[in-house]
Write an enzyme that holds these catalytic residues in place. Structure first.
Site, PDB file in Angstrom:
ATOM      1  N   MET A   3      -1.703  -3.242   8.409  1.00 17.66           N
ATOM      2  CA  MET A   3      -2.609  -2.699   8.851  1.00 17.66           C
ATOM      3  C   MET A   3      -3.933  -2.725   8.386  1.00 17.66           C
ATOM      4  O   MET A   3      -4.136  -2.323   7.420  1.00 17.66           O
ATOM      5  CB  MET A   3      -3.094  -1.171   8.722  1.00 17.66           C
ATOM      6  CG  MET A   3      -3.691  -0.292  10.279  1.00 17.66           C
ATOM      7  SD  MET A   3      -3.557   1.198   9.956  1.00 17.66           S
ATOM      8  CE  MET A   3      -3.934   2.075   8.659  1.00 17.66           C
TER       9      MET A   3
ATOM     10  N   ASP B  73      -7.130  -6.265   4.353  1.00 11.34           N
ATOM     11  CA  ASP B  73      -6.641  -6.625   3.129  1.00 11.34           C
ATOM     12  C   ASP B  73      -6.072  -7.669   2.812  1.00 11.34           C
ATOM     13  O   ASP B  73      -5.160  -7.816   3.518  1.00 11.34           O
ATOM     14  CB  ASP B  73      -6.253  -4.782   2.331  1.00 11.34           C
ATOM     15  CG  ASP B  73      -6.480  -4.989   1.114  1.00 11.34           C
ATOM     16  OD1 ASP B  73      -6.981  -5.841   0.564  1.00 11.34           O
ATOM     17  OD2 ASP B  73      -5.112  -4.869   0.246  1.00 11.34           O
TER      18      ASP B  73
ATOM     19  N   HIS C 223       0.937  -1.377  -0.029  1.00  6.89           N
ATOM     20  CA  HIS C 223      -0.174  -0.013  -0.263  1.00  6.89           C
ATOM     21  C   HIS C 223       1.196   1.120   0.263  1.00  6.89           C
ATOM     22  O   HIS C 223       1.665   1.671   1.044  1.00  6.89           O
ATOM     23  CB  HIS C 223      -1.019   0.170   1.602  1.00  6.89           C
ATOM     24  CG  HIS C 223      -1.886  -1.247   1.363  1.00  6.89           C
ATOM     25  ND1 HIS C 223      -2.619  -1.630   2.363  1.00  6.89           N
ATOM     26  CD2 HIS C 223      -2.634  -1.823   0.296  1.00  6.89           C
ATOM     27  CE1 HIS C 223      -3.194  -2.667   1.875  1.00  6.89           C
ATOM     28  NE2 HIS C 223      -3.503  -2.717   0.733  1.00  6.89           N
TER      29      HIS C 223
END
Length: 373
Positions: A297, A300, A204
């Protein structure tokens, strides 16, 4: 539960006010002080005793990188979140900060339209990171992204189809978020240069950051690491990192496996999203895939791992002790989707072992089926 004590460090009065107001709106967070540069911040740490620091990168007198180095000498475990500009210079400095021990980063709001919008963006991006790094639960009233489950009960791993030996692995798919650049810098350099299959990765990160991350990892690794692009052909010994703001998937056309990128809606509030990549890997490779979920975190990758397991693929999750945040791998592990839950320094070896054993077993099965010919 005590409120999280935050020290805000930024040379801009406007940015300090935006961050302070955004954080103060959450009842579980308390801004205990601010500082316009690193030198003043270092002097305040001892008597303010913050639980987390937000640290601007570009500051006069002592910049964020210099300040971070000093913080890590005396407070090696104090969470530090870097505040970066969404530029090549900002991305490069952020990656350097992460390699020096920064816990996470947030990009400064640009083109937000108003102070209120900027505060909203800071609140949405910064508060969850602060809570995750400090072990606080998410706000009860916080909006949950569509498709994200509230809690997942522990369960027994699903039974897999019976095989005569280790399963063949033709691709490794990795999903990672918070703490990811350092986790990837641990795993990928341990992968041998003659690695027999391609690796696809979702980390990400925004645009520019993913390209610079690929370049940095390429310099550390024996395998080739590149940012993914439309039409790239997957080959053994090459690692592809999803480009920022684009989902990345694998596809098969005329027997050739290539990458495709698109800008469909974010999933789990993420683009690129691990779930999107993992679904495509499950569809194209089925049981011949290996999914790996590292520190991060949120959730996903959980749904994507469900697809992988349903297709008969294998899954590895990073353990809690070595994860910066045990969100993504924790959901996969607690749901019984992981074959093994391993510390970070054992994951590369386990990946290589599974790939090698699977290919040896495949050759053995072919020889047996062919009568030893």
């Amino acid at each position: 539960m005590p409120r999280i004590r935050v020290l805000v460090v930024d040379d801009s009065v406007v940015i300090r006010r935006i961050i302070t107001d955004a954080l103060s709106a959450d009842p579980s967070v308390e801004v205990v002080g601010t500082a316009p540069n690193g030198r003043i911040a270092l002097a305040k740490i001892t008597h303010l005793n913050p639980d987390v620091i937000t640290l601007d990168i570009e500051m006069p007198e002592m910049n964020g990188i210099e300040t971070l180095r000093e913080i890590r000498k005396t407070h090696p475990r104090l969470p530090v979140i870097m505040f970066s500009t969404l530029t090549e210079r900002g991305a490069s400095a952020t990656l350097e900060a992460l390699s020096l021990g920064a816990s996470d980063y947030v990009t400064k709001p640009s083109n937000a339209g108003s102070v209120g919008a900027a505060q909203g963006r800071v609140r949405d991006e910064l508060v969850p990171r602060i809570k995750a790094l400090c072990g606080h639960p998410a706000s009860a009233h916080a909006q949950r992204p569509a498709g994200v489950v509230a809690a997942l009960p522990a369960r027994t791993p699903r039974p897999r189809p019976a095989t005569t030996g280790p399963s063949r692995v033709d691709i490794v798919a990795i999903g990672v978020s918070t703490g990811g650049p350092n986790a990837l810098a641990d795993v990928l350099p341990r992968v041998p240069a003659n690695f027999a299959v391609p690796i696809v990765v979702v980390q990400h990160m925004p645009p520019v950051f993913t390209r610079l991350l690929a370049e940095r990892l390429n310099g550390l690794s024996s395998v080739t690491v590149r940012e993914g692009f439309e039409g790239a052909v997957l080959a053994p010994g090459t690692v592809w990192i999803a480009p920022g703001d684009y989902h990345m998937v694998v596809q098969q056309q005329r027997g050739i496996i290539t990458l495709a990128t698109h800008q469909a809606s974010p999933e789990n509030s993420c683009r690129p999203a691990v779930d999107v990549l993992f679904r495509s890997v499950a569809q194209v490779f089925g049981a011949r895939a290996l999914g790996v979920v590292l520190t991060g975190m949120g959730q996903d990758g959980f749904r994507g791992c469900e697809h992988l397991v349903e297709a008969g693929a294998q899954v590895i999750a990073q353990d809690r002790a070595t994860s910066v945040v045990w969100g993504m791998p924790g959901f996969v592990a607690n749901a019984g989707l992981a074959d093994r839950v391993l510390p970070l320094d054992q994951i590369a070896h386990d990946i290589a072992r599974r790939v090698d054993e699977g290919r040896h077993a495949e050759r053995w099965r072919r020889e047996v089926a062919g009568g030893g010919r």
